[in-house]
Design an enzyme around this catalytic site. Structure first.
Site, PDB file in Angstrom:
ATOM      1  N   SER A 181      33.833  -3.755   0.368  1.00  0.00           N
ATOM      2  CA  SER A 181      34.394  -3.673  -0.964  1.00  0.00           C
ATOM      3  C   SER A 181      35.851  -3.241  -1.019  1.00  0.00           C
ATOM      4  O   SER A 181      36.474  -3.347  -2.062  1.00  0.00           O
ATOM      5  CB  SER A 181      33.561  -2.682  -1.777  1.00  0.00           C
ATOM      6  OG  SER A 181      33.650  -1.386  -1.197  1.00  0.00           O
ATOM      7  N   LYS A 204      42.479   2.893  -2.085  1.00  0.00           N
ATOM      8  CA  LYS A 204      41.419   2.212  -2.842  1.00  0.00           C
ATOM      9  C   LYS A 204      41.181   2.968  -4.152  1.00  0.00           C
ATOM     10  O   LYS A 204      41.137   4.207  -4.153  1.00  0.00           O
ATOM     11  CB  LYS A 204      40.147   2.219  -1.987  1.00  0.00           C
ATOM     12  CG  LYS A 204      38.966   1.447  -2.561  1.00  0.00           C
ATOM     13  CD  LYS A 204      37.776   1.522  -1.589  1.00  0.00           C
ATOM     14  CE  LYS A 204      36.604   0.664  -2.001  1.00  0.00           C
ATOM     15  NZ  LYS A 204      35.474   0.742  -1.047  1.00  0.00           N
ATOM     16  N   SER A 243      32.251  -1.187   4.179  1.00  0.00           N
ATOM     17  CA  SER A 243      33.367  -1.575   3.309  1.00  0.00           C
ATOM     18  C   SER A 243      34.765  -1.309   3.837  1.00  0.00           C
ATOM     19  O   SER A 243      35.732  -1.724   3.214  1.00  0.00           O
ATOM     20  CB  SER A 243      33.230  -0.905   1.943  1.00  0.00           C
ATOM     21  OG  SER A 243      32.272  -1.592   1.188  1.00  0.00           O
TER      22      SER A 243
HETATM   23  N1  GLN Z   1      28.768  -4.307   1.198  1.00  0.00           N
HETATM   24  C1  GLN Z   1      27.912  -3.164   1.188  1.00  0.00           C
HETATM   25  C2  GLN Z   1      27.336  -2.985  -0.183  1.00  0.00           C
HETATM   26  O1  GLN Z   1      27.572  -3.819  -0.979  1.00  0.00           O
HETATM   27  C3  GLN Z   1      28.683  -1.950   1.623  1.00  0.00           C
HETATM   28  C4  GLN Z   1      29.534  -1.391   0.549  1.00  0.00           C
HETATM   29  C5  GLN Z   1      30.359  -0.234   0.987  1.00  0.00           C
HETATM   30  O2  GLN Z   1      30.442   0.096   2.172  1.00  0.00           O
HETATM   31  N2  GLN Z   1      30.912   0.433   0.004  1.00  0.00           N
HETATM   32  O3  GLN Z   1      26.665  -2.045  -0.483  1.00  0.00           O
END
Ligand code: GLN
Length: 473
Positions: free
Chosen positions: A148, A73, A172
């Site tokens: 994400s 990532k 994420s």
């Molecule tokens: N979807 C969650 C957020 O938008 C988690 C994001 C993540 O784990 N980086 O904060």
């Protein structure tokens, strides 16, 4: 999906080399560029690294991940490579050093093949909030792969790398793993060094693997876990042998089903898939009991207060003077900050910064930030209490399967609710894994989540492995 066992078999049989395997993945990435899963592909350096691993194999000095091809990532620093975090604000920024996880993968002879697309600064649940365009779900390109770390999830599910590293601050890794039908592991907070991970919410951020098989996730975790002097929050708790935890047996294990994770909003087909997983575990001799995590309803609220507060502070460093993008026409310093941040950050990141700044502001600190910290403690205590009675918990990973692109972009709250079952693990600092257990009637993958005690990744890997053997198609 080609797993690490397949690769090692081919290598041992002499029917493949690390170079040929790497070239296969590069060709697969080239063929599927329309999915937009990669922001950078290391066509040359990956082949060079692969040749070096082949040389080491021929003289018996190759490391434990020889033959594994890993994507990363784009929130992790790789020396000499661009680091974008899916954002325009890091335009042109080159990482000056390797993240510890990257250094460890290299030392184990994994081949690093490219950097994966993501929601900007890891804020999102669909990988639609990337400055470089959205990532498409291979099963149905009109749908999202989750987020994400959506690029990493697709890089594994579409056969563009053996494994991938993602980050999980609120779900994420696990949520996109569920949407794409791969394994995604969020380790205990502190199990894996965060050195070289661009911070979103420092007290929540974790790094973990995506893989096609539980066993491969265990191998990657083995390589990246452990104390690191460069991360003061990394733990010195000894790292066990994860692969040897995969015994195929769960007899006598106590598994809790938190009743609050099965409320309204949970899709019926996912509920049936979790039920089927439960039956499997019972048939294997596990004892299943219902438990309660009474503060579950406050999870999303607490997470979005605390994570945005930490984000607003962490993202203050991107001011147009130090990294990447600088607005061209600012006349004085404050104007430079304002214009660089206004032009450099996308709308979701700006929303988070404003929310976080608001909850930390003098007049609202007690009402929001301090209150949310207290709720965080209560949520962590809920887990402490149930883990005195059970070894792990089984829940759905997500309330729905992959949704359509655009479906939630105008409604941030609906988007935030995609993480309703995953954020609690980050609030409590415990490990969680999502493992695929089937598909819905549209053919979209379904994942179940296993949550474990702190530093007990072994148990959740063991349970996930049993489910994988019974339910993987
Ligand atoms: N979807 C969650 C957020 O938008 C988690 C994001 C993540 O784990 N980086 O904060």
């Amino acid at each position: 999906m080609r797993d690490f066992d397949d690769i090692r078999r081919d290598l041992a049989a002499g029917t493949a080399t690390v170079e040929s395997i790497t070239r296969d993945y590069l060709a697969s990435i080239g063929r599927q560029s329309g999915l937009n899963a990669f922001l950078a592909v290391f066509s040359e350096s990956a082949v060079e690294a692969a040749r070096e691993v082949d040389r080491k194999r021929s003289n018996g000095t190759a490391g434990s991940l020889a033959g594994m091809v890993v994507s990363v990532k784009d929130v992790l620093a790789m020396k000499g490579e661009r680091l974008t975090c899916g954002s325009k604000i890091l335009d042109g920024f080159i990482a000056p050093y390797d993240a510890t996880v990257i250094a460890r993968l290299r030392a184990a002879d994994a081949v690093l093949i490219g950097k994966c697309n993501m929601d900007e600064f890891a804020m999102g649940s669909s990988t639609e909030h990337s400055a470089f365009g959205r990532v498409h779900l291979p099963e149905d390109e009109a749908r999202v792969p989750g987020g994400s770390s959506g690029g990493s999830a697709v890089a594994v599910s579409a056969g563009m790398s053996t494994a991938s590293l993602g980050s999980d601050t609120g779900g994420s890794i696990r949520q996109p793993a569920a949407f794409t039908g791969v394994v995604g592991l969020k380790p205990t907070y502190g199990r894996v060094s965060r050195y070289g991970l661009v911070a979103f919410a420092s007290s929540f951020d974790t790094i973990g693997p995506f893989a096609s098989r539980v066993r491969d996730a265990a191998h990657v975790l083995q390589t990246i876990a452990g104390y690191d002097p460069y991360d003061a929050t990394s733990s010195a708790v000894p790292v066990p042998e994860y692969a040897s935890a995969l015994t195929g047996e769960v007899k006598g294990l106590k598994i809790g089903i938190p009743r609050e994770y099965f409320g309204p909003g949970l899709n019926d087909e996912i509920r049936s898939a979790v039920d089927a997983a439960l039956r499997t575990l019972r048939e294997h001799g596990a004892a299943v009991t219902e438990v309660s995590l009474p503060h579950t309803e406050y999870t999303i609220a607490a997470y979005y207060v605390l994570a945005t507060a930490e984000a607003s502070s962490n993202l203050a460093r991107f001011d147009g003077t130090r990294y990447g993008f600088r607005a061209p026409e600012a006349a004085e310093l404050n104007g430079l900050y304002v214009r660089s941040r206004t032009e450099g950050f996308g709308p979701e990141v700006q929303r988070r910064i404003m929310l976080g700044t608001y909850v930390l502001s003098a007049g609202y600190y007690d009402a929001y930030y301090r209150k949310a910290q207290k709720v965080r403690r209560l949520i962590a205590q809920d887990f402490d209490r149930v883990f005195a009675a059970v070894d792990c918990l089984l829940t759905p990973t997500t309330p729905t399967t992959a949704f359509r692109a655009g479906e939630k972009t105008d409604n941030p709250l609906a988007m935030y609710l995609s993480d309703i079952y995953t954020t609690s693990a980050n609030l409590a600092g415990i490990p969680g894994i999502s493992v695929p257990v089937g598909r819905d009637r549209r053919g979209l993958p379904i994942g179940v989540q296993i949550l474990g005690k702190k530093f007990d990744e072994s148990t959740i890997l063991r349970v996930a492995d049993v489910l994988e053997s019974a339910h993987a198609q």
